[in-house]
Design an enzyme around this catalytic site. Structure first.
Site, PDB file in Angstrom:
ATOM      1  N   LYS A  12       0.834  -1.198   0.000  1.00  0.00           N
ATOM      2  CA  LYS A  12       0.000   0.000   0.000  1.00  0.00           C
ATOM      3  C   LYS A  12       0.874   1.254   0.000  1.00  0.00           C
ATOM      4  CE  LYS A  12      -3.151   2.045   3.403  1.00  0.00           C
ATOM      5  NZ  LYS A  12      -2.465   3.281   3.386  1.00  0.00           N
ATOM      6  N   LYS A  17       7.447   0.775   1.251  1.00  0.00           N
ATOM      7  CA  LYS A  17       8.049  -0.028   0.165  1.00  0.00           C
ATOM      8  C   LYS A  17       9.389   0.538  -0.270  1.00  0.00           C
ATOM      9  CE  LYS A  17       4.729   0.784  -2.678  1.00  0.00           C
ATOM     10  NZ  LYS A  17       3.859   1.499  -1.769  1.00  0.00           N
ATOM     11  N   LYS A  43       4.637   8.392  -8.137  1.00  0.00           N
ATOM     12  CA  LYS A  43       5.277   9.330  -7.198  1.00  0.00           C
ATOM     13  C   LYS A  43       6.749   9.581  -7.546  1.00  0.00           C
ATOM     14  CE  LYS A  43       4.502   7.664  -3.016  1.00  0.00           C
ATOM     15  NZ  LYS A  43       4.800   7.467  -1.608  1.00  0.00           N
ATOM     16  N   ASP A 128      -1.636  -1.505  -4.647  1.00  0.00           N
ATOM     17  CA  ASP A 128      -3.020  -1.924  -4.505  1.00  0.00           C
ATOM     18  C   ASP A 128      -3.443  -2.714  -5.743  1.00  0.00           C
ATOM     19  OD1 ASP A 128      -2.337   0.101  -2.717  1.00  0.00           O
ATOM     20  OD2 ASP A 128      -4.432   0.426  -2.241  1.00  0.00           O
TER      21      ASP A 128
HETATM   22  N1  LIG Z   1      10.755   0.997   9.403  1.00  0.00           N
HETATM   23  C1  LIG Z   1      10.523   2.315   9.363  1.00  0.00           C
HETATM   24  N2  LIG Z   1      10.799   3.092  10.395  1.00  0.00           N
HETATM   25  C2  LIG Z   1      10.534   4.429  10.341  1.00  0.00           C
HETATM   26  N3  LIG Z   1      10.014   5.058   9.290  1.00  0.00           N
HETATM   27  C3  LIG Z   1       9.700   4.319   8.210  1.00  0.00           C
HETATM   28  C4  LIG Z   1       9.948   2.920   8.188  1.00  0.00           C
HETATM   29  N4  LIG Z   1       9.536   2.467   6.965  1.00  0.00           N
HETATM   30  C5  LIG Z   1       9.065   3.545   6.300  1.00  0.00           C
HETATM   31  N5  LIG Z   1       9.159   4.650   7.028  1.00  0.00           N
HETATM   32  C6  LIG Z   1       8.778   6.008   6.640  1.00  0.00           C
HETATM   33  O1  LIG Z   1       7.480   5.999   6.056  1.00  0.00           O
HETATM   34  C7  LIG Z   1       7.371   6.951   5.018  1.00  0.00           C
HETATM   35  C8  LIG Z   1       6.789   6.325   3.776  1.00  0.00           C
HETATM   36  O2  LIG Z   1       7.695   5.363   3.275  1.00  0.00           O
HETATM   37  P1  LIG Z   1       7.908   5.042   1.749  1.00  0.00           P
HETATM   38  O3  LIG Z   1       8.975   4.033   1.669  1.00  0.00           O
HETATM   39  O4  LIG Z   1       8.047   6.258   0.921  1.00  0.00           O
HETATM   40  O5  LIG Z   1       6.504   4.368   1.425  1.00  0.00           O
HETATM   41  P2  LIG Z   1       5.949   3.789   0.044  1.00  0.00           P
HETATM   42  O6  LIG Z   1       7.092   3.652  -0.889  1.00  0.00           O
HETATM   43  O7  LIG Z   1       5.355   2.479   0.417  1.00  0.00           O
HETATM   44  O8  LIG Z   1       4.914   4.742  -0.439  1.00  0.00           O
HETATM   45  C9  LIG Z   1       8.748   7.521   4.821  1.00  0.00           C
HETATM   46  O9  LIG Z   1       8.813   8.807   5.346  1.00  0.00           O
HETATM   47  C10 LIG Z   1       9.670   6.555   5.535  1.00  0.00           C
HETATM   48  O10 LIG Z   1      10.772   7.181   6.093  1.00  0.00           O
HETATM   49 MG   LIG Z   2       7.317   4.508  -2.817  1.00  0.00          MG
END
Ligand SMILES: Nc1ncnc2c1ncn2[C@@H]1O[C@H](COP(=O)(O)OP(=O)(O)O)[C@@H](O)[C@H]1O
Ligand SMILES: [Mg+2]
Ligand code: SF4
Lengths: 292, 512
Positions: A12, A17, A43, A128
């Site tokens: 999600k 991710k 994104k 999703d």
């Molecule tokens: N294990 C974790 N501990 C702390 N923050 C996290 C962790 N995993 C993700 N985040 C934070 O959550 C936010 C969203 O992560 P992101 O990797 O960009 O999500 P996605 O790629 O799934 O959309 C980021 O700001 C990231 O730093």
């Molecule tokens: Mg991402």
């Protein structure tokens, strides 16, 4: 030379991710593998933390400009990792799914991946699986293994369940199969248990739990992965462990997703348990059993 | 790491679902206006690119520009269009044209159009339509009992990311016919040649069999739609005389002919830009040799073409004898046509001809015009890509520099160019011939397999003479030009012709 391993990581939006994928890429690269990371999310921020927080031009940008200069789409990041962003439209216009299709076809049909010859290709896909476009990495084994990142948030698990439906659907026609679940942002035992229970009930397996950690945020603000920004931290070690597991993991599950009603019922039981747990820990209230 | 430069010997990868686009495989372009030498230089430097046009008229898409027509002529096959109804419509009209050609003039007797469309609707786009596709396959098997079923994809199936290979894998065990998916979504590429490559990719991947025996007397010839019925007869006649058989593909071929492509002694070109993917594939997978230049147009190139075939079939001597025999009959005729054309103006200057040519014809026609005693200081190809780079270089060395005006069938651009260059003879492709009027000669370059009359021959010895006569006739009789000028209005306003730039509507900003 080892046989190239291609995996896709779904989950999600916002579940972590890209954070997980970039750390995985960085850890694999440190071990000595050549890695290519392909962001498949409009994104376009999948590889940012591999490149000092700076975005790169996307495959779709290049296609749109009419250029056939593939050099514009592959950018080297931390430790020589090949970074690619598929790209796509602004929110609310166009067709993001088609963007993923066009970008992956360009990479695949022109043998670009072969030219750069990475040992491992990781697709970081908005998970999703909303339409056919986002299913491309699953289909016909483009990625041989699919991983999914989830937190204990019900909607994140809901998205995983949808992904399982997609994997199941394509499993009969040569699609990629599940390599495992990565539990992310884990703060409590109950959260772990919830994800564990979901995996048991869907015939799948959790490959690694990644705790929620301020180190991740700190490094992200510096435009770095945890592996790069704080290699000695416990969190970095977690990502390195994940990398070792992913490389050695040969498992391929055909998951058995819940149907919607059953998932709902399962979810409400777990959500109340986790809420209770949060209450106990934040307000000092004990749950049942040993009283004060 | 550097992107890899264009490699003329590049491999094709049949593990993939489809071919790369021509834009990427060979740096194809849809707009160019300049000297051939300059184009060669730009192409080598990777500077040729596709552009948008603000005014775009006649043209077609990867799917419906000929590909539909071609595939639907394959005799014991069925064709399924996975898309809305409209995508499939252009093959229907051709059925009528082809059926009016008498079998004794070349059309195979058992030509049927086995045509199905999934007729995708709103709900199919929303929910996906692979079930519908599978049903269509079953229906095609039941209705036609074909040897192969071609699935042609469309923009709609492409945009929703329909899993065509998945559906094919699932349904193939249930049907006897071999299913061949062709990825020809209109939005996929701006260059219609991508559709040809996509078709050959499917044929190579799914249909061509491992050779059971080598047929030393079999010559693969991929026949363009724009070559005529009579060309098939002429080529058959010539190769027949030395004991060789022609495997004409894909038009009006049987599925078996496609399956046995791997058994041939050589793949010979009629149009290199159309055949190159197939030729490369057959060489790479089954070691069938090929050549891409020249095509059998004009006596000089017909003889060079025959000699190449002689080389690969071990018939050098027979071919030399054939050339000697034929040359004796036809060369004097060509000489007399050449003399008439050379003396036509009476001022010692050659007649100027401007031809609207595909890039394959650019290679075959311009040397032929030279042979006829015509001067062609420019050619108007639809498009240009690196696949013919080497050949065009050789040609320039041979006959000198000329202008290349890549215009992708844009009638307004061609009208402008024609008006300003004012050649003595204009040869148009049937797609835009009616768009401009002139007093000087204008005639067709070809009739898209619509005209089976012997006067329409273009290939081989007979074709070299017939087409020469055709050009002479267009100079003698101006009734057509006069009537057109008198009875019909010009398609474009004077202001269009008065402004200097034929590429005015090309949006240079659209590609960087
Ligand atoms: N294990 C974790 N501990 C702390 N923050 C996290 C962790 N995993 C993700 N985040 C934070 O959550 C936010 C969203 O992560 P992101 O990797 O960009 O999500 P996605 O790629 O799934 O959309 C980021 O700001 C990231 O730093
Ligand atoms: Mg991402
Ligand atoms: S494939 Fe696309 S461009 Fe071609 S006819 Fe169909 S909708 Fe039109």
């Amino acid at each position: 030379m080892i046989k190239r391993k291609q995996i896709a990581i779904y989950g999600k939006g916002g579940v972590g991710k890209s954070t997980t994928t970039s750390n995985l890429s960085a850890a694999l690269s440190d071990i000595g593998y050549t890695v290519m990371q392909v962001g498949c999310d409009p994104k376009n921020d999948s590889t940012n933390s591999l490149r000092g927080g700076k975005p790169i031009p996307t495959v779709m940008d290049t296609l749109r400009s009419g250029s056939n200069d593939f050099e514009q789409i592959i950018h080297e990041g931390y430790n020589g990792i090949f970074c690619v962003e598929a790209g796509g439209p602004e929110p609310g216009v166009g067709c993001a799914g088609r963007g993923i299709i066009a970008a992956i076809e360009l990479l695949d049909n022109n043998g670009i991946i072969d030219d750069y010859d990475p040992d491992i290709v990781i697709y970081d896909v908005l998970g999703d699986v909303v339409c056919g476009g986002f299913a491309i990495p699953i289909r016909q084994g483009l990625a041989e293994q699919i991983y999914t990142v989830t937190s204990s948030d019900y909607m994140a698990i809901y998205a995983v369940n949808n992904l399982f439906k997609g994997i199941l659907k394509y499993s009969g026609s040569g699609g990629g199969l599940l390599g495992g679940i990565i539990g992310n942002s884990i703060k409590s035992l109950a959260e772990k248990e919830m994800i564990e229970d979901f995996s048991n009930k869907t015939d799948s397996e959790v490959i690694q739990y990644v705790p929620r950690s301020p180190t991740v945020t700190k490094c992200e603000l510096e435009g770095k992965t945890t592996i790069e920004g704080d290699p000695d931290s416990d969190q970095a070690e977690v990502y390195r462990e994940l990398a070792r597991k992913v490389i050695n993991n040969q498992k391929k599950f055909i998951p058995k997703p819940f149907d919607v009603d059953a998932l709902n019922d399962w979810g409400s039981t777990w959500v109340s348990r986790i809420l209770l747990h949060q209450k106990t820990s934040s307000q000092g209230i004990q749950d049942d059993g040993s009283g004060v | 790491m550097q992107p890899k430069p264009y490699d003329p010997d590049h491999k094709i990868d049949l593990d993939k679902n489809t071919c790369p686009n021509r834009e990427q495989r060979a740096n194809g372009t849809n707009v160019y206006y300049g000297k051939a030498t300059q184009l060669i230089e730009d192409a080598k430097a990777g500077k040729t690119k596709c552009f948008d046009r603000e005014l775009q008229q006649t043209s077609g898409c990867v799917l419906n520009f000929y590909l539909t027509v071609r595939v639907s002529t394959i005799r014991d096959a069925a064709i399924i269009y996975h898309g809305p109804l409209g995508c499939s419509s252009s093959s229907l009209g051709y059925r009528e044209i082809f059926r009016s050609v008498p079998p004794e003039l070349g059309r195979p007797q058992n030509f049927e159009l086995n045509w199905i469309t999934t007729n995708l609707q709103q709900s199919d786009v929303v929910y996906g339509a692979s079930q519908k596709l599978k049903n269509a396959v079953l229906e095609a098997q039941k209705r036609y009992d074909p040897k192969a079923i071609f699935i042609l994809t469309t923009c709609t199936s492409g945009v929703i990311g329909e899993d065509i290979e998945g559906a094919v894998n699932e349904i193939q065990p249930e049907v006897k016919a071999k299913i061949v998916p062709v990825h020809c979504e209109g939005v996929r590429s701006r260059l219609v040649q991508t559709g040809y490559d996509a078709f050959w990719h499917g044929v190579l991947k799914y249909l061509v069999k491992k050779p059971e025996k080598i047929q030393k007397d079999l010559v693969n010839v991929a026949s363009m739609l724009s070559y005529t019925w009579q060309d098939r007869l002429e080529i058959k006649r010539l190769l027949g005389k030395v004991g060789l058989r022609v495997n004409f593909i894909p038009e009006f071929a049987s599925v078996n002919q496609l399956e046995e492509l791997s058994e041939a002694a050589v793949t010979a070109p009629l149009c290199p830009t159309y055949t190159d993917y197939l030729s490369r594939g057959l060489k790479q997978e089954f070691d069938v040799p090929y050549f891409l230049y020249p095509s059998p147009v004009g006596i000089k190139n017909t003889e060079a073409w025959l000699r190449q075939i002689g080389k690969y079939t071990g018939k050098e001597e027979e071919i030399e004898a054939l050339i000697k025999e034929e040359n004796k009959i036809w060369a004097p005729k060509l000489k007399s046509i050449r003399e008439r054309l050379l003396n036509y103006r009476g001022d010692g200057k050659r007649l100027e001809v401007l031809g609207s040519l595909g890039q394959g014809r650019l290679l075959s026609q311009i040397p032929y015009f030279d042979e006829l005693g015509l001067s062609s200081s420019a050619g108007l190809p639809q498009d240009f890509d690196n696949l013919i780079l080497e050949d065009i270089e050789n040609m320039v060395e041979d006959i000198g520099d000329f202008d290349i005006l890549v215009s992708t069938f844009q009638a307004a651009e061609q009208g402008h160019i024609t008006r300003n260059r004012d050649p003595d003879i204009t040869l148009t492709c049937p797609f835009q011939g009616g768009a401009y009027k002139r007093e000087k000669s204008v005639t067709r370059l070809h009739a898209l397999r619509g005209d089976p009359d012997p006067w329409s021959t273009q290939s081989g010895y007979a074709g070299a003479i017939a087409f020469g006569e055709f050009i002479l006739q267009s100079l003698e009789n101006k009734a057509f030009e006069n009537t057109m000028k008198e009875k019909t209005a010009d398609s474009y306003k004077d202001s269009w012709y008065e402004q200097p730039n034929p590429l005015k509507y090309v949006d240079r900003e659209s590609s960087k």
